[in-house]
Scaffold this active site. Structure first.
Site, PDB file in Angstrom:
ATOM      1  N   ASN A 138       3.194   4.656  -8.397  1.00  0.00           N
ATOM      2  CA  ASN A 138       3.078   5.999  -8.533  1.00  0.00           C
ATOM      3  C   ASN A 138       2.199   6.763  -7.762  1.00  0.00           C
ATOM      4  O   ASN A 138       2.004   7.929  -7.666  1.00  0.00           O
ATOM      5  CB  ASN A 138       3.498   6.528  -9.684  1.00  0.00           C
ATOM      6  CG  ASN A 138       5.000   5.903 -10.316  1.00  0.00           C
ATOM      7  OD1 ASN A 138       5.656   5.218  -9.579  1.00  0.00           O
ATOM      8  ND2 ASN A 138       5.092   6.186 -11.471  1.00  0.00           N
TER       9      ASN A 138
ATOM     10  N   HIS B  64       9.699  -5.305  -6.370  1.00  0.00           N
ATOM     11  CA  HIS B  64       8.959  -4.071  -6.142  1.00  0.00           C
ATOM     12  C   HIS B  64       7.925  -4.230  -5.090  1.00  0.00           C
ATOM     13  O   HIS B  64       7.431  -3.458  -4.637  1.00  0.00           O
ATOM     14  CB  HIS B  64       8.770  -3.191  -7.463  1.00  0.00           C
ATOM     15  CG  HIS B  64       8.911  -1.710  -7.331  1.00  0.00           C
ATOM     16  ND1 HIS B  64       9.581  -1.232  -6.366  1.00  0.00           N
ATOM     17  CD2 HIS B  64       8.243  -0.982  -8.096  1.00  0.00           C
ATOM     18  CE1 HIS B  64       9.639   0.016  -6.547  1.00  0.00           C
ATOM     19  NE2 HIS B  64       8.642   0.306  -7.651  1.00  0.00           N
TER      20      HIS B  64
ATOM     21  N   ASN C  78       9.212   6.488  -5.894  1.00  0.00           N
ATOM     22  CA  ASN C  78       7.864   7.033  -6.348  1.00  0.00           C
ATOM     23  C   ASN C  78       6.652   6.611  -5.274  1.00  0.00           C
ATOM     24  O   ASN C  78       5.538   7.417  -5.411  1.00  0.00           O
ATOM     25  CB  ASN C  78       7.614   6.717  -7.641  1.00  0.00           C
ATOM     26  CG  ASN C  78       8.724   7.587  -8.672  1.00  0.00           C
ATOM     27  OD1 ASN C  78       9.298   8.392  -8.210  1.00  0.00           O
ATOM     28  ND2 ASN C  78       8.702   7.138  -9.759  1.00  0.00           N
TER      29      ASN C  78
ATOM     30  N   ASP D 284      10.176  -1.917  -0.542  1.00  0.00           N
ATOM     31  CA  ASP D 284      11.369  -2.366  -0.892  1.00  0.00           C
ATOM     32  C   ASP D 284      12.467  -1.137  -0.967  1.00  0.00           C
ATOM     33  O   ASP D 284      12.405   0.029  -1.102  1.00  0.00           O
ATOM     34  CB  ASP D 284      11.499  -2.774  -2.820  1.00  0.00           C
ATOM     35  CG  ASP D 284      11.106  -1.655  -3.502  1.00  0.00           C
ATOM     36  OD1 ASP D 284      10.056  -1.095  -3.334  1.00  0.00           O
ATOM     37  OD2 ASP D 284      11.834  -1.161  -4.437  1.00  0.00           O
TER      38      ASP D 284
END
Length: 237
Positions: A66, A19, A112, A91
Site C-alpha cells: 500500500n 500478490h 492498492n 498481479d
C-alpha cells in the site's frame, strides 16, 4: 536507464503469495541476466544490470504494497527518471493464471500498489499485468491474493517467469508488442489455466487491502479493430 519495479510485500510469510508475483519476476530476471546481488536502498531492494543494451535497475519496494509509491518515487528522483522510464510488474485478477498483458498508463482499478504509485509518480508508467486468476467470488479475493501459490500452480508459474525473463530485453528496448509475442511463443501449450472455478464467472467487484476491482466484460458485439499482430498476440493471452 530503465526502472523495473516488482510489487509485493516483504517478509518470508508473504514470499510465495500470489500478490508477490511481481517480486518473483524480478528475482528471475536478476538471476537469468547476471544482475548484481540485491542490496538495500530506496526503502527497498535493488539490483542493477543490462537488458537489451539498456542499463536497467530492478526495484522491490519493502514499504508494503500500500506504500509502494514511496520507494519508487525516491528511486526516480535519485536517478532523475520520468514515469516513461518505469515498468511495473503486478498481479492481475482479471487474467487467467499464466496470461499477461502490457498496459501503458490508465487507472489503478482498485489495486492498492498501483494506487500508491499513482499518488507518488502519476499514472503514465507502463505495467505488466500478470494473471493470477479470480477465485470466483469477491468475498474470496483477499484470501486468494494473499494466499500462496499451490503445488498445482508451479508448472505454469515457472513457465511464465521463465518466459517473461527471456523476453525482458524487448521490454527494456521499448518494444512491448515484441515482448508479448516472445512470451506467448515461449509458453508451452496449455500452460494457462482457467481464471475461475467451473460454473463460476471470473469477475465482479473486489475491494480491500491490496486487491483490485474487476471492470465489466467487453461487448461481444463491438467491432474488432485490432491489428493482425494484436489479434495474434491476443490468441495467447
Amino acid at each position: 536507464m530503465k526502472l523495473f519495479v516488482g510489487l509485493g510485500n516483504p517478509g518470508a510469510q508473504y514470499a510465495h503469495n500470489r500478490h508477490n508475483i511481481g517480486f518473483m519476476v524480478l528475482d528471475r530476471i536478476a538471476a537469468d541476466h547476471g544482475f548484481t546481488p540485491w542490496r538495500e536502498k530506496f526503502q527497498g531492494k535493488i539490483a542493477s544490470g543490462t537488458l537489451g543494451g539498456e542499463k536497467t535497475l530492478l526495484l522491490k519496494p519493502e514499504t508494503y504494497m500500500n506504500r509502494s509509491g514511496q520507494s519508487v518515487g525516491e528511486a526516480m528522483r535519485f536517478y532523475k527518471l520520468g514515469p516513461g522510464d518505469v515498468t511495473v510488474f503486478h498481479d492481475e485478477l482479471d487474467l487467467a493464471p499464466g496470461k499477461l498483458r502490457v498496459k501503458q498508463g490508465g487507472g489503478h482499478a482498485g489495486h492498492n500498489g498501483l494506487r500508491s504509485l499513482h499518488a507518488h509518480i502519476g499514472e503514465t508508467y507502463a505495467r505488466v499485468r500478470l494473471g493470477i486468476g479470480h477465485p470466483g467470488h469477491k468475498d474470496r479475493v483477499t484470501a486468494h491474493v494473499l494466499g500462496d501459490f499451490s503445488r498445482g500452480d508451479q508448472g505454469w508459474l515457472d513457465d511464465l517467469l521463465r518466459a517473461v525473463s527471456g523476453a525482458a530485453p524487448h521490454l527494456a528496448g521499448n518494444d512491448p508488442q515484441r515482448f508479448m509475442s516472445a512470451v506467448a511463443q515461449a509458453m508451452p501449450p496449455g500452460s494457462a489455466r482457467a481464471a475461475a472455478p467451473r460454473g463460476e464467472k471470473a469477475g465482479g467487484g473486489a475491494t480491500g487491502a491490496g486487491t483490485k476491482e474487476q471492470p465489466g466484460a467487453p461487448d461481444p458485439a463491438a467491432p474488432d479493430e485490432r491489428s493482425p499482430l494484436q489479434r495474434l498476440v491476443d490468441r495467447f493471452r
